[in-house]
Design a protein around this motif. Sequence first.
Motif, mmCIF file in Angstrom:
data_model
loop_
_atom_site.group_PDB
_atom_site.id
_atom_site.type_symbol
_atom_site.label_atom_id
_atom_site.label_comp_id
_atom_site.label_asym_id
_atom_site.label_seq_id
_atom_site.Cartn_x
_atom_site.Cartn_y
_atom_site.Cartn_z
ATOM 1 N N GLY A 191 -8.066 -2.890 -5.904
ATOM 2 C CA GLY A 191 -8.633 -1.652 -6.099
ATOM 3 C C GLY A 191 -10.079 -1.664 -6.665
ATOM 4 O O GLY A 191 -10.710 -0.519 -6.166
ATOM 5 N N MET B 34 -9.980 9.075 -16.971
ATOM 6 C CA MET B 34 -10.812 8.680 -15.765
ATOM 7 C C MET B 34 -11.343 9.994 -15.170
ATOM 8 O O MET B 34 -12.530 9.905 -14.766
ATOM 9 C CB MET B 34 -9.709 7.929 -14.858
ATOM 10 N N ARG C 47 0.821 -1.118 0.063
ATOM 11 C CA ARG C 47 -0.107 -0.125 -0.039
ATOM 12 C C ARG C 47 0.841 1.236 0.261
ATOM 13 O O ARG C 47 0.562 2.231 -0.693
ATOM 14 C CB ARG C 47 -0.902 0.021 1.269
ATOM 15 N N ALA D 233 -1.760 7.621 -11.274
ATOM 16 C CA ALA D 233 -2.848 7.002 -12.030
ATOM 17 C C ALA D 233 -4.441 8.056 -12.189
ATOM 18 O O ALA D 233 -5.131 7.924 -12.798
ATOM 19 C CB ALA D 233 -3.213 5.534 -11.833
ATOM 20 N N ARG E 234 -5.533 -8.851 3.312
ATOM 21 C CA ARG E 234 -4.400 -8.229 3.898
ATOM 22 C C ARG E 234 -3.817 -9.218 4.934
ATOM 23 O O ARG E 234 -2.444 -9.552 4.956
ATOM 24 C CB ARG E 234 -4.446 -6.960 4.422
ATOM 25 N N SER F 231 -11.815 -1.207 -3.416
ATOM 26 C CA SER F 231 -11.596 0.218 -2.803
ATOM 27 C C SER F 231 -12.170 1.018 -3.564
ATOM 28 O O SER F 231 -13.511 1.170 -3.534
ATOM 29 C CB SER F 231 -10.307 0.328 -2.512
ATOM 30 N N GLY F 232 -11.425 2.022 -4.436
ATOM 31 C CA GLY F 232 -12.130 2.905 -5.112
ATOM 32 C C GLY F 232 -12.860 2.749 -6.116
ATOM 33 O O GLY F 232 -13.797 3.571 -6.636
ATOM 34 N N PHE G 289 -5.042 3.765 -19.570
ATOM 35 C CA PHE G 289 -5.619 5.107 -19.367
ATOM 36 C C PHE G 289 -5.190 6.084 -20.217
ATOM 37 O O PHE G 289 -5.918 7.026 -20.953
ATOM 38 C CB PHE G 289 -5.581 5.523 -18.070
ATOM 39 N N HIS H 228 -0.152 5.218 -7.391
ATOM 40 C CA HIS H 228 -1.652 5.314 -7.420
ATOM 41 C C HIS H 228 -2.007 6.886 -7.526
ATOM 42 O O HIS H 228 -3.026 7.028 -8.713
ATOM 43 C CB HIS H 228 -2.239 4.854 -6.057
ATOM 44 N N TYR I 9 -3.588 -8.243 -6.732
ATOM 45 C CA TYR I 9 -3.613 -7.180 -5.464
ATOM 46 C C TYR I 9 -4.172 -5.961 -6.325
ATOM 47 O O TYR I 9 -5.026 -5.333 -5.690
ATOM 48 C CB TYR I 9 -2.496 -7.191 -4.572
ATOM 49 N N THR I 10 -3.310 -5.778 -7.308
ATOM 50 C CA THR I 10 -3.432 -4.280 -7.899
ATOM 51 C C THR I 10 -4.918 -4.098 -8.274
ATOM 52 O O THR I 10 -5.640 -3.035 -8.305
ATOM 53 C CB THR I 10 -2.692 -3.925 -8.944
ATOM 54 N N ASN J 283 -1.656 -0.227 -16.224
ATOM 55 C CA ASN J 283 -2.972 0.413 -15.878
ATOM 56 C C ASN J 283 -2.792 1.780 -16.457
ATOM 57 O O ASN J 283 -3.760 2.112 -17.313
ATOM 58 C CB ASN J 283 -3.445 0.264 -14.392
HETATM 59 FE FE1 1FH Z 1 -7.445 3.033 -6.195
HETATM 60 N N1 1FH Z 1 -8.304 3.652 -4.454
HETATM 61 N N2 1FH Z 1 -8.595 4.528 -7.101
HETATM 62 N N3 1FH Z 1 -6.935 2.421 -8.125
HETATM 63 N N4 1FH Z 1 -6.618 1.594 -5.145
HETATM 64 C C1 1FH Z 1 -8.098 2.937 -3.099
HETATM 65 C C2 1FH Z 1 -7.239 1.828 -2.787
HETATM 66 C C3 1FH Z 1 -6.590 1.081 -3.759
HETATM 67 C C4 1FH Z 1 -9.264 5.517 -6.417
HETATM 68 C C5 1FH Z 1 -9.487 5.690 -5.080
HETATM 69 C C6 1FH Z 1 -9.039 4.609 -3.917
HETATM 70 C C7 1FH Z 1 -7.002 2.902 -9.058
HETATM 71 C C8 1FH Z 1 -7.828 4.091 -9.542
HETATM 72 C C9 1FH Z 1 -8.552 4.761 -8.317
HETATM 73 C C10 1FH Z 1 -5.912 0.331 -5.914
HETATM 74 C C11 1FH Z 1 -5.427 0.270 -7.147
HETATM 75 C C12 1FH Z 1 -6.247 1.248 -8.148
HETATM 76 C C13 1FH Z 1 -8.816 3.839 -2.165
HETATM 77 C C14 1FH Z 1 -9.030 3.280 -0.740
HETATM 78 C C15 1FH Z 1 -9.423 4.784 -2.815
HETATM 79 C C16 1FH Z 1 -10.392 5.934 -2.016
HETATM 80 C C17 1FH Z 1 -7.647 3.604 0.018
HETATM 81 C C18 1FH Z 1 -8.006 3.007 1.443
HETATM 82 O O1 1FH Z 1 -8.659 2.029 1.825
HETATM 83 O O2 1FH Z 1 -7.360 3.516 2.390
HETATM 84 C C19 1FH Z 1 -9.929 6.404 -7.557
HETATM 85 C C20 1FH Z 1 -10.808 7.384 -6.863
HETATM 86 C C21 1FH Z 1 -9.459 6.056 -8.646
HETATM 87 C C22 1FH Z 1 -9.892 6.601 -10.061
HETATM 88 C C23 1FH Z 1 -9.989 8.044 -10.076
HETATM 89 C C24 1FH Z 1 -6.441 2.273 -10.318
HETATM 90 C C25 1FH Z 1 -5.311 3.004 -10.746
HETATM 91 C C26 1FH Z 1 -6.415 0.906 -9.632
HETATM 92 C C27 1FH Z 1 -4.973 0.348 -10.147
HETATM 93 C C28 1FH Z 1 -5.249 -0.642 -11.293
HETATM 94 C C29 1FH Z 1 -5.485 -0.493 -4.740
HETATM 95 C C30 1FH Z 1 -4.748 -1.627 -5.165
HETATM 96 C C31 1FH Z 1 -5.813 -0.196 -3.813
HETATM 97 C C32 1FH Z 1 -5.855 -0.751 -2.296
HETATM 98 C C33 1FH Z 1 -4.692 -0.002 -1.512
HETATM 99 C C34 1FH Z 1 -4.590 -0.813 -0.264
HETATM 100 O O3 1FH Z 1 -3.663 -1.800 -0.153
HETATM 101 O O4 1FH Z 1 -5.480 -0.832 0.667
HETATM 102 C C35 1FH Z 1 -7.755 4.573 -10.762
HETATM 103 C C36 1FH Z 1 -7.167 5.577 -11.329
HETATM 104 C C37 1FH Z 1 -8.674 4.028 -11.753
HETATM 105 C C38 1FH Z 1 -7.091 6.033 -12.476
HETATM 106 C C39 1FH Z 1 -8.979 4.165 -13.041
HETATM 107 C C40 1FH Z 1 -8.047 5.351 -13.435
#
Ligand code: 1FH
Length: 217
Positions: A132, A34, A18, A28, A174, A135-136, A205, A25, A127-128, A201
């Motif tokens: 993800g 996005m 993380r 991205a 985890r 989460s997001g 995008f 992150h 994981y990624t 990733n």
């Molecule tokens: Fe994310 N992400 N993410 N994310 N994300 C969170 C956690 C992870 C967004 C928000 C969040 C991507 C994209 C976006 C991961 C991978 C990827 C969390 C929670 C939030 C709020 C954090 C927490 O729990 O503390 C938003 C908003 C995104 C788009 C705008 C893309 C890049 C994913 C990868 C492919 C991962 C692995 C986690 C977990 C972390 C952990 O270990 O807890 C995103 C960006 C999507 C651009 C599309 C385009």
Amino acid sequence: DTTVTAENPAPALSALLRTGSQAEHTAAEGSSFMSELLAGRINAAGYAHFLGLLRRVYEALEDAARELRDDPLASAVIDPAIERLAALDADIEHWGATVVASPATDAYVARIQQSTSWGGLFIAHHYTRYLGDLSGGQAIGRIITREFDLDGAGVAFYSFDAVPKPKLYKDAYRARLDALPLGADERERILAEVKAVFGLNGGIFAEMTTYLDQYGR
Ligand code: 1FH
């Protein structure tokens, strides 16, 4: 000083991944495809295009998972209950399937296929994407529902029927990561792959961003 001692233990793998991928992150999240999508400025054809690319990614992930089902490391995260291919197919049906050439997706799929050479590398890929999505991804699904005015159809990708409480699932995930018997070098190798996966990733995008003029609304 990063020397690991009894007083200064190595961080758990989940924390290493993380914290170690936070910069990737954030980078991205700055992708303009996005932000346009989440602002409601991408049309249905654009979203269908994106889903078609995601389908190729999850097909590769879930093929690799089947191959590694009994792997001592990868089996700690593999869970057929969270697989996304059927959900993606339902969404692709809703939005209208598109098959678009994608060098970025080709590169990503090749890397997933190579990751079966060591379970730890596959864990990085798993994981990624799946953590993800849990989460997001949950917030993204709600925004897409609102921006396209959907009534539940077309956003199956974001809804995990087998995971009523994503937070509990992520905590257990985890804990399974942290219980793996891995040395420091192996953990660093997994982190390096996670960073590479964020980059792959990001490549998708960035590629989608080149179509923005076609998909604006
Ligand atoms: Fe994310 N992400 N993410 N994310 N994300 C969170 C956690 C992870 C967004 C928000 C969040 C991507 C994209 C976006 C991961 C991978 C990827 C969390 C929670 C939030 C709020 C954090 C927490 O729990 O503390 C938003 C908003 C995104 C788009 C705008 C893309 C890049 C994913 C990868 C492919 C991962 C692995 C986690 C977990 C972390 C952990 O270990 O807890 C995103 C960006 C999507 C651009 C599309 C385009």
